[in-house]
Scaffold this active site. Structure first.
Site, mmCIF file in Angstrom:
data_model
loop_
_atom_site.group_PDB
_atom_site.id
_atom_site.type_symbol
_atom_site.label_atom_id
_atom_site.label_comp_id
_atom_site.label_asym_id
_atom_site.label_seq_id
_atom_site.Cartn_x
_atom_site.Cartn_y
_atom_site.Cartn_z
ATOM 1 N N ASP A 1 5.611 -3.690 10.762
ATOM 2 C CA ASP A 1 4.152 -3.442 10.791
ATOM 3 C C ASP A 1 3.592 -3.446 12.211
ATOM 4 O OD1 ASP A 1 4.608 -6.162 10.980
ATOM 5 O OD2 ASP A 1 3.070 -6.751 9.530
ATOM 6 N N ARG B 1 0.839 -1.193 0.000
ATOM 7 C CA ARG B 1 0.000 0.000 0.000
ATOM 8 C C ARG B 1 0.873 1.242 0.000
ATOM 9 N NH1 ARG B 1 -4.973 0.763 3.697
ATOM 10 N NH2 ARG B 1 -3.513 0.775 5.433
ATOM 11 N N SER C 1 7.459 -5.275 6.675
ATOM 12 C CA SER C 1 6.978 -6.233 7.682
ATOM 13 C C SER C 1 7.795 -7.525 7.711
ATOM 14 C CB SER C 1 5.512 -6.532 7.418
ATOM 15 O OG SER C 1 4.807 -5.345 7.276
HETATM 16 C C1 BG6 Z 1 -1.839 -4.034 7.757
HETATM 17 C C2 BG6 Z 1 -0.486 -3.455 7.705
HETATM 18 O O1 BG6 Z 1 -2.628 -3.160 8.386
HETATM 19 O O2 BG6 Z 1 -1.803 -5.269 8.396
HETATM 20 C C3 BG6 Z 1 0.466 -4.402 6.998
HETATM 21 O O3 BG6 Z 1 -0.503 -2.186 7.146
HETATM 22 C C4 BG6 Z 1 0.457 -5.650 7.756
HETATM 23 O O4 BG6 Z 1 1.721 -3.889 6.876
HETATM 24 C C5 BG6 Z 1 -0.925 -6.170 7.762
HETATM 25 O O5 BG6 Z 1 1.408 -6.558 7.302
HETATM 26 C C6 BG6 Z 1 -1.049 -7.491 8.362
HETATM 27 O O6 BG6 Z 1 -2.165 -8.010 7.829
HETATM 28 P P1 BG6 Z 1 -2.244 -9.034 6.629
HETATM 29 O O7 BG6 Z 1 -3.437 -9.786 6.984
HETATM 30 O O8 BG6 Z 1 -2.379 -8.215 5.402
HETATM 31 O O9 BG6 Z 1 -0.990 -9.831 6.665
HETATM 32 C C1 GLC Z 2 6.328 -12.004 9.923
HETATM 33 C C2 GLC Z 2 7.450 -11.023 9.902
HETATM 34 C C3 GLC Z 2 7.227 -9.932 10.888
HETATM 35 C C4 GLC Z 2 5.886 -9.321 10.701
HETATM 36 C C5 GLC Z 2 4.826 -10.368 10.731
HETATM 37 C C6 GLC Z 2 3.447 -9.827 10.520
HETATM 38 O O1 GLC Z 2 6.361 -12.643 11.137
HETATM 39 O O2 GLC Z 2 8.656 -11.676 10.159
HETATM 40 O O3 GLC Z 2 8.219 -8.958 10.774
HETATM 41 O O4 GLC Z 2 5.645 -8.387 11.676
HETATM 42 O O5 GLC Z 2 5.092 -11.341 9.783
HETATM 43 O O6 GLC Z 2 3.307 -9.249 9.275
#
Ligand code: BG6
Ligand code: GLC
Ligand code: BG6
Ligand code: GLC
Length: 946
Positions: free
Chosen positions: A659, A541, A605
């Site tokens: 994240d 995003r 993340s």
């Molecule tokens: C979002 C974050 O809100 O949640 C992302 O902005 C994050 O960076 C994510 O990784 C986690 O949710 P998902 O379900 O998309 O892995």
């Molecule tokens: C994985 C990544 C971690 C992140 C998580 C959730 O565990 O290693 O950094 O926060 O996923 O997205």
């Protein structure tokens, strides 16, 4: 007497054709088609009344759910004992069903013996009746040399109305026909039978299923005809059952699939619904019966009453001088002297009149030829009315089935049994003809049950037995997923140990505990426009965030979502970052801000070693990413290089954040108590505010930072709008830093091996990072569907699912996306969804399959939730102890598709955390805007310091 002569004189004028006077006399019994359609419509209304939860209690037609959900499919097998109680003969049987023999005949072998039931037992004590039943069973075992040591499954045909909540239980609603044994009404008859078998002793018998004779008849006929969805009895009593859509059966949960409903139509009219069709003879039969006012239709139709109706009519006609020259014999006055067998004999082709004469002479009467013709005609009218009423009822049922299936025409088979239908010469053809006339658009076939209802009862029992053993095996398979409180307590302890070890360790550790260089949560003074990039969740995003002066609600946010193709996730690092730069370029175009040179925060993340807020060396990829030449490199530099290569716009990347950290910041902007960030999405992870003094590995770096950037802040700060952020009690002065725990690595040293199942091992082995992120692979969205798939594969291989067919679809990794898991587990329309979702995946499922699939999903996702709850309990207790508090109030900012979309995950996680950390009051606050907003906030904070 004068009146009798007058009537006899009047009728003598018309006496040329003796049938005419009978027609006239029994006018009310001769039902024409309009009346039959009217009765049929009334019965349809009664069925609706019986099916609905609101009106069922008051309904006379009970519409009893039978818990038989499917007609035979040929997979039934086994050897069963059977008891058949409630028809004209009580029988004990042994039934052997060979698998795969349905449709073709000969798949069932039966040995049977009829046992008489002494009359006094029918009206004596219920226990005595059942003792007789079980002693007959024992006698049968002896006589047929059936082992007394072996355990025998038993099928019980019990031809009376019972309320069933399962196949092997049934409360007797009331007796009907000639039974009236005391002490059983309202009681579970299966239990009564078990107790009697125990009292008799010396047998090992398990009563697996109890069915009504209608149901058993439908199943018997269904074995040879897949269109058989209706069972009909026209015997001592009368009744019908049919396959109803589950969604219409209010009394049973669930709305997908069908269930057989025992209508108990014999009680039609008990509330007066047939009053205008009832004659004085029906009233007399009823008044003299075992159960006055009850089973009104049955008394107009079935074998137990038909002869009696004829007798009463003949008696009345004789008394009126219309027969036998007014002569009446004692025998004719005696109840039961004309039977249904007599009725059948009187209507026999060719011999009918001769039989009639003999029957009348046996009643000490001297009939003329005209008398014989007239009495035969009485029989015909009474038995014709019976088949007409059955036709009206059947028409109602068939119409309902047709409407349920939304079809203009329907092909259906009605399985039939009962002495009246089988022995009365004209009955079947009359019935068939009228049904076909009333329902010209339906193709109705009538199949006579060739061997009584026990074959069908055995088939139901075979299914019940298979379900019971399937249940046991499914339970065994899922039991390792059901973690005890002790196991969860252990997980909490291990998580705590892992957190401590990670904080201390300077080298690698399973839980990495990465310093984030974020020293405080936002205080509301953040201002300005920032770009945020968010990589690593389901999507990439790009966001533009504008923090305005004043209230937090004034924050403006624009964003665009981009998917990252798999080949980019797993291609080269350069390609990945070029792709991101391209998305950013598109977003800036979209916002018209190509030349703005904005400060940017980068949510990345994945685990990164940071030495400052704007550098982050990727330790290792996790989840679905595997781009080359990234691990060990600074991702900020890689992004900067890609932007440079693009040479189209400029960005000032101020901060890189995980994240979890972004989410915590984003939520802390709303709630100052938020000091933890949790992600339960594609991956799983937690960050939290740790006391700086505990972060040994960050000591040197932090000192450096402090010299460069000033002391990390805390405490009270004035907002631009003049308000003050509430000061956190007790700990505001203690310097802190947010730690990205990377808790997904718990277990990478084998510490979770005791709870890891073979299915988890399979998922781990097939993943991009075998041996790594073991906790994450038990708890996060990317893996749960795969764990489910592995369990389903195993159950299918074991023949417990999908008829044992391991299809290509089931073998395909990744078909079970987490979104499906969430849908499958949603409570509303669940089974319907499960089957259509499975269909979308190319999996053909039965209703039973879908129940098991849902259960597997439930076990796997519940385990994920309790494990995260145990982990969270470790984190909050650590924070509480850090602060030397007896009680901690804290908020967790949460994001991730699993947490937000799954119907039960959040609740189970919270509950587990509450139970395992009773000294903490943990509030979970879902992040509104994703972690991008948090990244922008961190950028703003970092900017303020510059
Ligand atoms: C979002 C974050 O809100 O949640 C992302 O902005 C994050 O960076 C994510 O990784 C986690 O949710 P998902 O379900 O998309 O892995
Ligand atoms: C994985 C990544 C971690 C992140 C998580 C959730 O565990 O290693 O950094 O926060 O996923 O997205
Ligand atoms: C038989 C069934 O075939 O039909 C009985 O096995 C059932 O259980 C019966 O009740 C109905 O017929 P009748 O005439 O014996 O009441
Ligand atoms: C009676 C019973 C019913 C049974 C029928 C035929 O009507 O109440 O349960 O099916 O007789 O035997």
């Amino acid at each position: 007497m004068f009146a009798v002569h007058l009537i006899s004189f009047f009728f003598s004028k018309l006496q040329e054709d003796p049938t005419k006077k009978v027609d006239r006399f029994l006018y009310a019994m001769r039902l024409h088609d309009d009346q039959l359609s009217d009765i049929s419509a009334r019965f349809q209304a009664e069925m609706r009344k019986g099916l609905s939860a609101e009106s069922n209690a008051a309904a006379s037609v009970k519409m009893l759910p039978t818990h038989v959900r499917s007609t035979p499919d040929g997979s039934e097998k086994g050897q069963f004992l059977a008891l058949d109680l409630g028809g004209s003969r009580f029988k004990v049987l042994q039934v052997k069903v060979r698998e795969g023999m349905g449709i073709r005949r000969g798949g069932v072998e039966m040995v049977e013996k009829t046992y008489p039931i002494p009359k006094e037992l029918l009206i004596g004590r219920g226990t005595e009746l059942f003792d007789h039943v079980s002693e007959s069973l024992k006698d049968f075992l002896h006589e047929k040399n059936i082992s007394l040591e072996k355990k025998h499954p038993l099928a019980f045909t019990f031809s009376f109305p019972c309320e069933q909540s399962t196949l092997n239980q049934g409360l007797l609603v009331n007796w009907s026909k000639n039974y009236r044994a005391r002490g059983l009404q309202g009681k579970d008859v299966v239990q009564a039978l078990r107790e009697a078998i125990d009292r008799t002793g010396g047998m090992d018998v398990e009563v697996l299923a109890m069915v009504n004779d209608t149901v058993a008849t439908m199943m018997t006929c269904g074995f040879d005809d897949q269109y058989c969805d209706v069972g009909l009895i026209i015997g001592t009593g009368t009744n019908a059952c049919y396959m109803e859509e589950l969604r219409h059966i209010d009394l049973v949960e669930g709305d997908e699939g069908r269930m057989c409903v025992n209508t108990e139509w014999g009680a039609f009219g008990d509330d007066g619904a047939l009053n205008d069709y009832i004659t004085e003879f029906d009233r007399d039969v009823d008044a003299a019966s075992n159960n006055p006012g009850k089973q009104i239709l049955e008394k107009m139709v079935s074998g137990m009453y038909l002869g009696e109706l004829v007798r009463l009519v003949v008696l009345k006609m004789a008394k009126l001088g219309l027969l036998f020259d007014g002569h009446v014999s004692d025998a004719l006055r005696t109840k039961g002297k004309i039977t249904t067998a007599h009725v059948a004999a009187m209507e026999e082709y060719k011999n009918g009149l001769k039989n009639t004469r003999n029957i009348l002479m046996d009643l000490d009467l001297t009939p003329t030829s005209d008398d014989c013709v007239a009495v035969q005609h009485v029989s015909t009218i009474v038995s014709f009315r019976s088949s007409n009423l059955v036709a009206a009822g059947l028409t109602a049922i068939l119409t309902r089935i047709k409407q349920n299936r939304n079809l203009r025409t329907v092909r259906i088979t009605v399985g039939v049994d009962g002495t009246l239908y089988k022995t009365h010469p004209q009955y079947p053809s009359r019935l068939h003809k009228v049904v076909r006339r009333l329902l010209p658009e339906c193709h109705v076939r009538f199949a006579l049950s060739d061997c009584g209802s026990s074959k069908g009862a055995a088939l139901v029992t075979a299914v019940a037995q298979r379900l019971a053993s399937r249940r046991r095996q499914v339970d065994e398979t899922l039991s390792p997923f059901r973690l005890s409180q002790e196991q969860l307590q252990l997980v909490k302890t291990r998580m705590r140990t892992g957190l401590e070890a990670g904080l201390k360790s300077k080298g690698p550790s399973t839980i990495k505990m990465l310093p984030s260089f974020v020293y405080r949560t936002p205080d509301g003074t953040e201002r300005g426009k920032y770009l945020a990039l968010d990589l690593g969740g389901t999507n990439f995003r790009a966001l533009l965030v504008n923090f305005k002066k004043g209230l937090q609600q004034n924050t403006r946010l624009y964003h665009k979502i981009y998917t990252i193709p798999l080949e980019i996730m797993q291609g080269s690092g350069e390609e990945l970052f070029d792709h991101i730069a391209q998305c950013v370029s598109d977003f800036l175009d979209y916002m018209g801000m190509k030349n703005a040179h904005l400060p940017a925060g980068f949510t990345f993340s994945f685990p990164c070693e940071q030495t400052s807020i704007d550098t982050g060396t990727l330790v290792s990829w996790t989840k679905g990413f595997k781009a080359t030449d990234c691990e060990g490199h600074d991702v900020v530099s890689m992004l900067r290089d890609a932007i440079k290569r693009r040479n189209e716009f400029d960005l000032d990347i101020v901060a890189v954040v995980n994240d979890t950290v972004g989410t915590m910041m984003s939520c802390a902007y709303e709630d100052p108590e938020c000091e933890i960030g949790l992600i339960a999405g594609t991956g799983t992870n937690v960050c939290y505010m740790e006391d700086l003094k505990n972060i040994e590995k960050a000591e040197q770096k932090t000192e450096k930072m402090e010299r460069e950037e000033g002391t990390p802040e805390g405490g009270e700060k004035k907002l631009d709008d003049g308000t003050k952020r509430e000061k956190k009690v007790g700990d505001a002065e203690i310097p802190k830093m947010c730690i990205n725990t990377e808790w997904g690595g718990l277990g990478d040293d084998g510490s979770l091996n005791d709870i890891i199942t073979p299915y988890d091992i399979e998922v781990d082995q097939n993943s991009l990072n075998p041996g790594k992120q073991r906790f994450e692979k038990l708890t996060s969205g990317m893996y749960l569907g795969e764990v489910v798939r592995q369990v389903l594969l195993d159950l299918t291989r074991g023949g417990l699912l999908f008829k044992g067919h391991v299809t290509e679809a089931l073998k395909t990794p990744g078909i079970f996306q987490t979104k499906y898991l969430s849908q499958i587990e949603s409570d509303r329309l669940a089974l319907l969804q499960v089957r259509s979702i499975l269909q979308q995946m190319g999996l053909d499922s039965t209703c039973d399959d879908s129940i098991i699939v849902k259960e597997v999903c439930g076990a796997v996702s519940r385990r994920a939730a309790v494990l995260c709850g145990a982990g969270m309990a470790a984190v909050v207790d650590k924070i509480r102890e850090n602060r030397g508090l007896d009680h901690l109030n804290i908020t967790v900012g949460v994001d991730g598709a699993l947490y937000k979309l799954h119907p039960h995950f959040a609740e189970v996680l919270q509950e587990t955390a509450r139970v395992l950390a009773p000294q903490c009051n943990v509030t979970f606050l879902p992040s509104e805007e994703g972690s991008g907003k948090g990244a922008a906030l961190i950028t703003a904070v970092a900017r303020q310091k510059l």
